[in-house]
Design an enzyme around this catalytic site. Structure first.
Site, PDB file in Angstrom:
ATOM      1  N   ALA A 294      27.786  59.132  57.803  1.00  0.00           N
ATOM      2  CA  ALA A 294      28.626  58.187  57.058  1.00  0.00           C
ATOM      3  C   ALA A 294      28.473  56.765  57.606  1.00  0.00           C
ATOM      4  O   ALA A 294      28.372  55.807  56.832  1.00  0.00           O
ATOM      5  CB  ALA A 294      30.086  58.612  57.097  1.00  0.00           C
ATOM      6  N   CYS A 295      28.441  56.624  58.912  1.00  0.00           N
ATOM      7  CA  CYS A 295      28.315  55.293  59.514  1.00  0.00           C
ATOM      8  C   CYS A 295      26.947  54.690  59.234  1.00  0.00           C
ATOM      9  O   CYS A 295      26.818  53.483  59.042  1.00  0.00           O
ATOM     10  CB  CYS A 295      28.601  55.358  61.009  1.00  0.00           C
ATOM     11  SG  CYS A 295      30.312  55.826  61.365  1.00  0.00           S
TER      12      CYS A 295
END
Length: 159
Positions: A48-49
């Protein structure tokens, strides 16, 4: 759920100095005169990051043309963000805050729900600052996927 600080539009953004992936010190107040997007992410190189950082990188030209600088902040140590930036071709500053001092100033660390349980951790957050360092938008608990597109829409910069 929490007594964590929550910053709001109209407040002066807390100043800080942190080191970026290139070993340079970045001081928020030194960016006065430019608009700034400060975002807090959980951990370098996680799916996600990575998606969020790549979205910011892909939008960097549009954001910079509109006068914005982008700063990403995590609790990662410098070697982790150096590797992350190199692997993903990230050119904006990724700042290391392993002691969480800046996270706590911004209310980006504290209690949150994760899979129905209350845990302590990074609260994915984004702050948009005007040229004077005043917060114009404070977004807490945002989703990584689609965040930059939503932010561009709210800033009137959607493609």
């Amino acid at each position: 759920m929490t007594d964590t600080v929550r910053l709001e539009a109209g407040q002066l953004a807390p100043d800080f100095t942190l080191t970026d992936q290139n070993g340079r010190k970045v001081t928020l107040s030194a960016l006065r005169g430019r608009k700034v997007i400060v975002y807090f992410y959980g951990e370098a190189s996680t799916p996600a990051c990575t998606a969020q950082a790549c979205d910011f990188e892909e939008s960097l030209g549009t954001l910079e043309s509109a006068g914005y600088a982008v700063l990403g902040i995590s609790r990662d140590q410098l070697p982790a963000i150096e590797k992350f930036a190199a692997a993903q071709g990230l050119t904006f500053p990724l700042l290391s805050d392993p002691g969480r001092a800046v996270h706590e100033l911004y209310g980006a660390y504290g209690e949150k729900k994760l899979y129905g349980r209350v845990v302590h951790g990074v609260i994915r957050s984004t702050f948009v600052l005007d040229e004077h360092g005043v917060i114009t938008m404070a977004l807490y608990g945002i989703k990584a996927t689609g965040h930059v597109a939503m932010l561009r829409r709210r800033l009137g910069l959607a493609a």
